[in-house]
Design a protein around this motif. Structure first.
Motif, PDB file in Angstrom:
ATOM      1  N   GLN A  26       0.811  -1.215   0.000  1.00  0.00           N
ATOM      2  CA  GLN A  26       0.000   0.000   0.000  1.00  0.00           C
ATOM      3  C   GLN A  26       0.850   1.274   0.000  1.00  0.00           C
ATOM      4  N   LEU A  27       2.157   1.131   0.063  1.00  0.00           N
ATOM      5  CA  LEU A  27       3.034   2.301   0.066  1.00  0.00           C
ATOM      6  C   LEU A  27       2.886   3.067  -1.240  1.00  0.00           C
ATOM      7  N   SER A  28       2.766   4.396  -1.113  1.00  0.00           N
ATOM      8  CA  SER A  28       2.562   5.181  -2.334  1.00  0.00           C
ATOM      9  C   SER A  28       3.434   6.431  -2.421  1.00  0.00           C
ATOM     10  N   SER A  29       4.346   6.593  -1.466  1.00  0.00           N
ATOM     11  CA  SER A  29       5.220   7.764  -1.529  1.00  0.00           C
ATOM     12  C   SER A  29       6.547   7.478  -0.831  1.00  0.00           C
ATOM     13  N   LYS A  30       7.508   8.308  -1.124  1.00  0.00           N
ATOM     14  CA  LYS A  30       8.827   8.188  -0.507  1.00  0.00           C
ATOM     15  C   LYS A  30       8.712   8.357   1.007  1.00  0.00           C
ATOM     16  N   ALA A  31       7.867   9.269   1.457  1.00  0.00           N
ATOM     17  CA  ALA A  31       7.682   9.503   2.895  1.00  0.00           C
ATOM     18  C   ALA A  31       7.105   8.262   3.580  1.00  0.00           C
ATOM     19  N   GLU A  32       6.128   7.628   2.953  1.00  0.00           N
ATOM     20  CA  GLU A  32       5.542   6.402   3.513  1.00  0.00           C
ATOM     21  C   GLU A  32       6.579   5.284   3.559  1.00  0.00           C
ATOM     22  N   GLU A  33       7.420   5.226   2.562  1.00  0.00           N
ATOM     23  CA  GLU A  33       8.480   4.217   2.530  1.00  0.00           C
ATOM     24  C   GLU A  33       9.448   4.419   3.691  1.00  0.00           C
ATOM     25  N   GLU A  34       9.802   5.671   3.965  1.00  0.00           N
ATOM     26  CA  GLU A  34      10.704   5.972   5.084  1.00  0.00           C
ATOM     27  C   GLU A  34      10.087   5.564   6.424  1.00  0.00           C
ATOM     28  N   VAL A  35       8.807   5.830   6.597  1.00  0.00           N
ATOM     29  CA  VAL A  35       8.110   5.443   7.823  1.00  0.00           C
ATOM     30  C   VAL A  35       8.113   3.922   7.964  1.00  0.00           C
ATOM     31  N   TYR A  36       7.854   3.232   6.872  1.00  0.00           N
ATOM     32  CA  TYR A  36       7.851   1.768   6.871  1.00  0.00           C
ATOM     33  C   TYR A  36       9.224   1.229   7.273  1.00  0.00           C
ATOM     34  N   ILE A  37      10.270   1.792   6.701  1.00  0.00           N
ATOM     35  CA  ILE A  37      11.634   1.362   7.023  1.00  0.00           C
ATOM     36  C   ILE A  37      11.892   1.526   8.514  1.00  0.00           C
ATOM     37  N   LEU A  38      11.546   2.668   9.067  1.00  0.00           N
ATOM     38  CA  LEU A  38      11.751   2.910  10.499  1.00  0.00           C
ATOM     39  C   LEU A  38      10.930   1.958  11.360  1.00  0.00           C
ATOM     40  N   LYS A  39       9.731   1.675  10.932  1.00  0.00           N
ATOM     41  CA  LYS A  39       8.829   0.807  11.704  1.00  0.00           C
ATOM     42  C   LYS A  39       9.326  -0.636  11.747  1.00  0.00           C
ATOM     43  N   TYR A  40       9.835  -1.146  10.634  1.00  0.00           N
ATOM     44  CA  TYR A  40      10.170  -2.566  10.550  1.00  0.00           C
ATOM     45  C   TYR A  40      11.665  -2.881  10.572  1.00  0.00           C
ATOM     46  N   GLN A  41      12.488  -1.867  10.572  1.00  0.00           N
ATOM     47  CA  GLN A  41      13.925  -2.096  10.617  1.00  0.00           C
ATOM     48  C   GLN A  41      14.290  -2.744  11.950  1.00  0.00           C
ATOM     49  N   GLY A  42      15.124  -3.757  11.900  1.00  0.00           N
ATOM     50  CA  GLY A  42      15.559  -4.415  13.121  1.00  0.00           C
ATOM     51  C   GLY A  42      14.597  -5.468  13.638  1.00  0.00           C
ATOM     52  N   LYS A  43      13.557  -5.746  12.887  1.00  0.00           N
ATOM     53  CA  LYS A  43      12.616  -6.797  13.297  1.00  0.00           C
ATOM     54  C   LYS A  43      13.111  -8.131  12.729  1.00  0.00           C
ATOM     55  N   SER A  44      12.227  -9.002  12.360  1.00  0.00           N
ATOM     56  CA  SER A  44      12.598 -10.343  11.901  1.00  0.00           C
ATOM     57  C   SER A  44      13.264 -10.316  10.521  1.00  0.00           C
ATOM     58  N   ILE A  45      13.798 -11.452  10.150  1.00  0.00           N
ATOM     59  CA  ILE A  45      14.398 -11.613   8.818  1.00  0.00           C
ATOM     60  C   ILE A  45      13.353 -11.333   7.731  1.00  0.00           C
ATOM     61  N   SER A  46      12.134 -11.781   7.956  1.00  0.00           N
ATOM     62  CA  SER A  46      11.068 -11.550   6.975  1.00  0.00           C
ATOM     63  C   SER A  46      10.812 -10.069   6.782  1.00  0.00           C
ATOM     64  N   HIS A  47      10.781  -9.322   7.865  1.00  0.00           N
ATOM     65  CA  HIS A  47      10.602  -7.871   7.771  1.00  0.00           C
ATOM     66  C   HIS A  47      11.788  -7.237   7.050  1.00  0.00           C
ATOM     67  N   LYS A  48      12.978  -7.752   7.356  1.00  0.00           N
ATOM     68  CA  LYS A  48      14.203  -7.211   6.769  1.00  0.00           C
ATOM     69  C   LYS A  48      14.171  -7.276   5.243  1.00  0.00           C
ATOM     70  N   ALA A  49      13.547  -8.313   4.695  1.00  0.00           N
ATOM     71  CA  ALA A  49      13.446  -8.437   3.232  1.00  0.00           C
ATOM     72  C   ALA A  49      12.751  -7.225   2.633  1.00  0.00           C
ATOM     73  N   PHE A  50      11.646  -6.834   3.234  1.00  0.00           N
ATOM     74  CA  PHE A  50      10.863  -5.712   2.717  1.00  0.00           C
ATOM     75  C   PHE A  50      11.605  -4.389   2.934  1.00  0.00           C
ATOM     76  N   VAL A  51      12.272  -4.267   4.065  1.00  0.00           N
ATOM     77  CA  VAL A  51      13.060  -3.058   4.332  1.00  0.00           C
ATOM     78  C   VAL A  51      14.189  -2.941   3.313  1.00  0.00           C
ATOM     79  N   LEU A  52      14.887  -4.042   3.049  1.00  0.00           N
ATOM     80  CA  LEU A  52      15.972  -4.018   2.063  1.00  0.00           C
ATOM     81  C   LEU A  52      15.472  -3.616   0.682  1.00  0.00           C
TER      82      LEU A  52
END
Length: 138
Positions: A26-52
Motif C-alpha cells: 500500500q506504500l505510495s510515496s517516498k515519505a511512507e516508505e521511510e516510515v515503513y523502514i523505520l517501523k520494521y527495521q531491526g525486526k525479523s528476517i522476513s521484515h528485513k526483506a521488505f526493508v531491504l
C-alpha cells in the motif's frame, strides 16, 4: 490451559504477523516508505526483506548513475546474503522475485526468477491463507 494459551498465541500472532506485507503493497510515496523502514527495521528476517527492497528502491530517488548503482549493488548483496543464510524464508524469496521482475534486463539480476517463483507457488499451495497469496500473481 497451556494448550489454550498456545492456540491463542498462534491465532493472535498469525492475525497480526502478516500486516507488514499488506502495508508494503500500500506504500505510495517516498515519505511512507521511510516510515515503513523505520517501523520494521531491526525486526525479523522476513521484515528485513521488505526493508531491504525499500532501501534498494532509494536508487530511484538519486539522479547520479554511479550512486544509483552503488545503492542497488549494496542492498542486493545484503539481500542475497540473507537468502544464503535463510534459503527457506519465503518472504526473502518473494522480495527477490519482485525485484528481479522489475529491474531492467541490462542490470543482469534475473537469474533466480523461476526458482523463486516455483518455491513461492509451492508455499502458497500449502498456505493459502498467507497474505502473499493476495499479491503473488504468476
Amino acid at each position: 490451559m497451556k494448550y489454550l494459551i498456545l492456540v491463542f498465541y498462534f491465532v493472535v500472532y498469525n492475525s497480526f504477523s502478516q500486516d507488514f506485507v499488506k502495508e508494503f503493497h500500500q506504500l505510495s510515496s517516498k515519505a511512507e516508505e521511510e516510515v515503513y523502514i523505520l517501523k520494521y527495521q531491526g525486526k525479523s528476517i522476513s521484515h528485513k526483506a521488505f526493508v531491504l527492497s525499500l532501501e534498494m528502491k532509494k536508487a530511484e530517488y538519486t539522479w547520479q548513475p554511479w550512486k544509483k548503482w552503488a545503492i542497488f549493488i549494496s542492498e542486493k548483496n545484503k539481500l542475497e546474503s540473507l537468502i544464503q543464510q535463510n534459503p527457506e524464508n519465503i518472504y526473502l524469496r518473494y522480495i527477490r522475485f519482485l525485484i528481479q521482475q522489475k529491474v531492467p534486463k541490462i542490470v543482469g539480476y534475473r537469474s533466480n526468477l523461476e526458482e523463486d517463483k516455483e518455491m513461492i507457488s509451492r508455499f502458497l499451495q500449502q498456505d493459502k491463507e498467507n497474505e502473499l497469496a493476495k499479491y503473488f500473481k504468476i
